[in-house]
Structures are given as structure tokens and as C-alpha cells.
Scaffold this motif. Structure first.
Motif, short mmCIF file in Angstrom:
data_model
loop_
_atom_site.label_atom_id
_atom_site.label_comp_id
_atom_site.label_asym_id
_atom_site.label_seq_id
_atom_site.Cartn_x
_atom_site.Cartn_y
_atom_site.Cartn_z
N GLU A 110 0.85 -1.33 0.17
CA GLU A 110 -0.04 -0.05 -0.03
C GLU A 110 0.97 1.20 -0.18
O GLU A 110 0.60 2.23 -0.82
CB GLU A 110 -1.03 0.11 1.23
N LEU A 111 1.91 1.27 0.73
CA LEU A 111 2.85 2.35 0.98
C LEU A 111 3.34 2.75 -0.51
O LEU A 111 3.63 3.84 -0.87
CB LEU A 111 3.85 2.16 1.89
N ASN A 112 3.78 1.71 -1.18
CA ASN A 112 4.51 1.74 -2.25
C ASN A 112 3.50 2.25 -3.55
O ASN A 112 4.19 2.36 -4.59
CB ASN A 112 5.02 0.69 -2.81
N GLN A 113 2.24 2.28 -3.45
CA GLN A 113 1.55 3.06 -4.28
C GLN A 113 1.19 4.53 -4.02
O GLN A 113 0.49 5.23 -4.67
CB GLN A 113 -0.03 2.25 -4.17
N ILE A 114 2.01 5.01 -2.87
CA ILE A 114 1.91 6.46 -2.42
C ILE A 114 3.34 6.94 -2.81
O ILE A 114 4.26 6.59 -1.97
CB ILE A 114 1.48 6.33 -1.19
N PRO A 115 3.35 7.70 -3.99
CA PRO A 115 4.72 8.43 -4.16
C PRO A 115 4.98 9.20 -2.95
O PRO A 115 4.42 10.13 -2.30
CB PRO A 115 4.45 9.25 -5.50
N ARG A 116 6.41 9.15 -2.43
CA ARG A 116 6.90 9.71 -1.37
C ARG A 116 8.16 10.12 -1.18
O ARG A 116 9.16 10.05 -0.34
CB ARG A 116 6.53 8.66 0.05
N PRO A 117 8.61 10.97 -2.24
CA PRO A 117 9.95 11.43 -2.11
C PRO A 117 10.22 12.68 -1.33
O PRO A 117 9.00 13.19 -0.85
CB PRO A 117 9.97 12.35 -3.77
N SER A 118 11.21 12.94 -0.73
CA SER A 118 11.64 13.93 0.26
C SER A 118 10.82 15.23 -0.07
O SER A 118 10.86 15.67 -1.55
CB SER A 118 13.22 14.08 0.55
N HIS A 119 10.45 15.79 0.83
CA HIS A 119 9.55 17.05 0.47
C HIS A 119 8.23 17.20 -0.01
O HIS A 119 7.71 18.11 -0.15
CB HIS A 119 10.47 18.14 -0.23
N VAL A 134 14.21 7.93 -1.00
CA VAL A 134 15.03 8.56 -2.11
C VAL A 134 14.61 7.81 -3.55
O VAL A 134 14.74 6.35 -3.52
CB VAL A 134 16.52 7.97 -2.01
N CYS A 135 13.89 8.63 -4.15
CA CYS A 135 13.43 8.04 -5.59
C CYS A 135 14.31 8.23 -6.62
O CYS A 135 14.54 9.18 -7.31
CB CYS A 135 12.17 8.89 -5.85
N VAL A 136 14.68 6.85 -6.99
CA VAL A 136 15.96 6.85 -8.00
C VAL A 136 15.09 6.17 -9.12
O VAL A 136 14.41 5.10 -8.86
CB VAL A 136 16.98 5.81 -7.50
N GLY A 137 15.51 6.48 -10.77
CA GLY A 137 14.95 5.82 -11.77
C GLY A 137 13.51 6.12 -12.12
O GLY A 137 12.93 5.59 -12.84
N MET A 138 12.97 7.36 -11.31
CA MET A 138 11.65 7.61 -11.67
C MET A 138 11.86 9.00 -12.50
O MET A 138 12.51 9.98 -11.91
CB MET A 138 10.88 7.77 -10.61
N ASN A 139 11.01 9.12 -13.65
CA ASN A 139 11.07 10.39 -14.44
C ASN A 139 10.27 11.06 -13.65
O ASN A 139 10.25 12.29 -13.81
CB ASN A 139 10.74 10.09 -15.85
N ASP A 140 9.07 10.86 -13.15
CA ASP A 140 8.21 11.54 -12.36
C ASP A 140 7.87 10.98 -11.08
O ASP A 140 6.82 9.98 -10.77
CB ASP A 140 6.79 11.74 -13.23
N ALA A 141 8.48 11.33 -10.29
CA ALA A 141 8.77 10.83 -8.57
C ALA A 141 7.35 11.10 -8.12
O ALA A 141 6.86 10.29 -7.14
CB ALA A 141 9.83 11.07 -7.80
N LEU A 142 6.61 12.06 -8.22
CA LEU A 142 5.36 12.17 -7.55
C LEU A 142 4.17 11.64 -8.21
O LEU A 142 3.12 11.67 -7.40
CB LEU A 142 5.08 14.01 -7.72
#
Length: 478
Positions: free
Chosen positions: A16-25, A78-86
Motif C-alpha cells: 500500500e505504501l509503495n502505491q503512494i509516491p513519497r519523495p522527500s519534501h 530516495v526516488c531513483v529511476g523515476m522520471n516523475d517521482a510524484l
């Protein structure tokens, strides 16, 4: 000694958490999720202005007199490999006893620990004293959540920190860290007159990794490789740079880069294209542990403007002067980095070249001095520098009753006793120790390999084992 609740629900919550984008800030949505989780369970909770959330659960009946216990995690990743981390959910899968993600970082740091804490809140069969599940924000890129907590936000003084990546270890200390942002002023200028060739220099395939725990593993930062190839060209020919984009996260070793350059046609252009094989050969020879990092130089479309030469030369000069990688090994902690510095990102902004540096040390004075020296290097060249985060080092008393109890629980549940070590990464513990007098902390967790990279993975059996330890430790503390 296997007992208690299974990890089935832990994995469900992690999904469930991994369906919620959560980059810092940008943790608003996961903070909403935590508050709704508490409301569904009719538990008391608080959410502060920085989106940190604490959820309080009363003790298991009969254990109301026990000392309160805090389960500490952070909600960002830390969102790595994502073109659109949000807007990118994480596609996790299991393979040969490990959980991984397809093409991105996994978020096991710190999503697995948070999933454990939420499962404990949800399951009344797990015995515990008064409980606080404390989840902070922006741990990965400044620790502003922890540093801005109010002094009355937390009641407990015994903390089980589930943000750890070393399964066989109780982390009892962490390096301090100073994150700085530097900006070199630039001007966009017309492309010089005459015939030119345009090239895109790319570095891809590097291991990257955590700029603390992986800093001494012989990996090639794409920052270092980019500087090397640009210096080789600069020493022989005039050229101009249109854009520089290196790295993906301030807390990571840069694993990729893209630089667009403009060179005069003829001999200079042939020279630039010929640098591809020498730089790849250099990486293979100097960084045998990271030979997957590869340079490719390709012709590309012409750009309308370039960066003024002075800004580019200022960047090259500063990168040449500041240390990158291990600065000093500890004389008292075997095989442990004492002080290091990493350039995490370089990017072309509208009016500046942006550079982030992450300096770490177990000696607060050494961290402060090195950070100041780095800032002075940039400022002497005409750049601006600002401190985004400065977190103190932290060291627990390894002989405390709390740490002995934690170690004994590992021994009784898993049949072995963990090491007690200080690690070369920054934890929020330093802020908590400063802010909440008398606090004690044990940091434990499953085996997470290559955090902050697309190779991040977590060993499934170690999740099972740590889950058993946490349940038993809470029962003993109650």
C-alpha cells in the motif's frame, strides 16, 4: 524461538505504501495515509506543520505501568529511476529470496520498518506497553522533520529505530552530516559563430548507492567521471557546454550523467568522440567494482544557447579542489570511514549551476571544518553556499540495560548475538538525543542492499527474523 504474528500484513501495508509516491519534501499523501490509518483504529495521533505524525496506542491490558516505547521511522524515500517521482508507484517483486523493484528504488528504506510499526498498531495480539509510532519527514534530504519537532511531541524515551539496513547489527552510533547547496552564477550566451558539432556525453549503468555506507566500496561517481572527461577535452580544445545534469539524489553516489557540449568542427570534434573508449577503459581499470558505468558520446541536436565559459571553469576548478569520497578512515573503529564527502547532484538551473555536497564525520568538529572549507572553495570562486542540514553525530552507551536487552532478545529469538557498531550514515538519532533528554535508542532492521539506487533490495528472511525480534522485544519491555 518463532512465535507471534506473521509478516503477511507487513507486506500488505508495504505494498500500500509503495502505491503512494513519497519523495522527500512531498510526503503529504503518505502523512494523510498515516492519519487515516490512526482514525480507522480510533487511535490518538498528532500531525505537525512538517507532516511528521505520531500515533499513540495504549498498552496491552495489564501492562499499563510499563515505560512508553517509541517505534521510529521516516516516511520519505530516495526516488531513483523515476522520471516523475510524484506520480510513479513502485512495482515490487520477489526473486530468489529477495524483494526488488522494476527499474526504480524499492523504498524498503524505510518502508519496511514503517510497515512493521503500523502492523503492531493494528494487531491487538502483540503485547506491548504504552506505544508511540513516530514517523518523520524529509529524513533523506535534510532531516527537517526531526530537527523541527516540538519538545512535547514525543513522550517515550526508549526508542526502537526501525531505520537500519544491517541485519546482523544493532546500530549504536551514526556519523554527523552536513548537506550544502552551492550555486555558481551563470549567463546563457549565444552559440559562438562558425561551424560546430554537438555531442551528448552520457554516463549510465553505475552502481551508485548510499553516499554514507557505500562511500568506501570503490564505486565511480558519475561526477568524478564527468569531471575527468571534461578536463581531458578542456586541456586540448576550446568548447562550450549547454547543460549539465549529474546524479539523482543528494544522498546518493551519482550513477548517471548527461552533458551537452558544442565543439568546433574538424579535429576538435573528432577528439571529443575519441574520448569514449579511453574513459571507459579508465573506469574499468580504476573502478573494478563498478565497471558497469559506461560512457557514450553521441551526436545530438543543436542548442540555442550555451553556458558562459567563466561559470563552467568555476565549476571545474571547485570540483578539482574539494574532496570526493573517503577523506579519513577511523583509527578507533576498524574498517569504518570516519570522514567523507560526496557530490550528489549537479544541474543547470536558469541562472546558476547547482551543486550539492554531503559531508559526513563521526567527529562533529571535523565535519564542521570540512564543510566550511568546501563552502569557502565555492564562495572564493564567486558562488553562493548555504547549509541545508547539519545533523550531529550520535553514540549510544553500548553497556546500557536497553541495548543489552535488545541484544539478549536477538540471542534468544534467532540464536545469535548481533554486533554493536556505529555506521557511516546519518540518522535522526542525533536530533532526538539533543531534543528529548534521557532518550535511548537501538536501531535495528532487515538486510537492505544498495539503498538509494535502482538495485535496492531487501532479503525476505531477514524481514521475518527482525519482525520476530521486534515482537519479543516489545513484550519484554512491557
Amino acid at each position: 524461538m518463532k512465535q507471534g504474528v506473521t509478516t503477511d500484513r507487513v507486506f500488505q501495508i508495504f505494498k500500500e505504501l509503495n502505491q503512494i509516491p513519497r519523495p522527500s519534501h512531498h510526503e503529504e499523501r503518505v502523512a494523510d495515509y498515516l492519519c487515516q490509518f490512526a482514525e480507522r483504529l480510533q487511535l490518538e495521533y498528532e500531525r505537525d506543520a512538517h507532516n511528521c505524525v505520531v500515533i499513540r496506542k495504549p498498552a496491552t491490558p495489564g501492562h499499563e505501568g510499563a515505560e512508553p516505547v517509541v517505534l521510529l521511522n521516516h516516511m520519505d524515500m530516495v526516488c531513483v529511476g523515476m522520471n516523475d517521482a510524484l506520480n510513479t508507484p513502485i512495482d515490487a517483486y520477489t526473486e530468489n529470496g529477495w524483494m526488488k523493484a522494476r527499474g526504480t528504488s524499492l523504498g524498503a528504506d524505510n518502508g519496511i520498518g514503517l510497515s512493521m510499526a503500523l502492523t503492531i498498531l493494528e494487531n491487538d495480539s502483540i503485547v506491548h506497553g504504552p506505544l508511540e509510532v513516530m514517523t518523520t519527514t524529509n529524513e533523506e534530504d535534510g532531516m527537517s522533520g526531526a530537527s523541527n519537532l516540538s519538545i512535547d511531541f514525543l513522550k517515550g524515551r526508549k526508542v526502537i529505530n526501525l531505520d537500519s539496513e544491517d541485519y546482523d547489527t544493532i546500530t549504536t552510533g551514526a556519523a554527523g552530516a552536513c548537506l550544502q547547496f552551492h550555486r555558481i552564477p551563470l549567463q546563457r550566451q549565444p552559440v559562438p559563430a562558425g561551424k560546430h558539432r554537438w555531442y551528448r556525453i552520457r554516463f549510465e549503468g553505475g552502481l551508485g548507492g548510499h553516499s554514507g555506507v557505500d562511500i568506501n566500496k570503490g564505486r565511480c561517481s558519475a561526477v568524478v567521471a564527468s569531471w575527468a572527461i571534461l578536463a581531458a577535452i578542456y586541456n586540448d580544445y576550446d568548447f562550450d557546454v549547454a547543460s549539465i545534469e549529474i546524479g539523482e539524489a543528494n544522498a546518493s553516489i551519482a550513477s548517471k550523467a548527461e552533458i551537452v557540449v558544442c565543439v568546433p568542427s574538424g579535429e576538435a570534434a573528432e577528439f571529443v568522440k575519441a574520448q569514449q573508449e579511453p574513459i571507459n577503459q579508465w573506469i574499468r581499470e580504476e573502478y573494478k567494482n563498478d565497471a558497469g558505468l559506461q560512457c557514450a558520446i553521441e551526436k545530438c541536436e543543436a542548442q540555442e544557447t550555451v553556458i558562459n565559459r567563466e561559470a563552467f571553469e568555476m565549476l571545474m576548478g571547485c570540483l578539482e579542489q574539494i574532496p570526493q569520497g573517503v577523506v579519513k578512515m577511523s583509527e578507533v573503529m576498524k574498517d569504518t570511514v570516519e570522514t567523507s564527502n560526496n557530490v550528489g547532484r549537479i544541474s543547470t538551473e536558469k541562472n546558476a549551476l547547482f551543486i550539492s555536497t554531503h559531508t559526513r564525520s563521526f567527529i562533529d568538529e571535523d565535519m564542521a571544518k570540512l564543510s566550511a572549507d568546501i563552502a569557502k572553495t565555492f564562495m572564493d570562486a564567486g558562488a553562493t553556499s548555504e547549509i541545508i542540514m547539519s545533523a550531529p553525530a550520535w553514540q549510544e552507551n553500548q553497556q546500557s540495560d536497553f541495548l543489552r536487552l535488545t541484544s539478549d532478545t536477538f540471542q534468544d529469538v534467532l540464536g545469535w548475538r548481533p554486533r554493536m557498531v556505529a555506521m557511516h550514515f546519518v540518522l535522526e538519532a542525533g536530533f532526538f538525543v539533543q531534543k528529548f533528554p534521557g532518550i535511548e535508542m537501538a536501531s535495528i532492521g532487515p538486510r537492505i542492499v544498495e539503498p538509494h539506487s535502482t538495485s535496492e533490495r531487501v532479503e525476505l528472511q531477514t524481514i521475518e527474523d527482525i519482525w520476530q525480534v521486534v515482537q519479543e522485544l516489545l513484550k519484554r519491555m512491557a
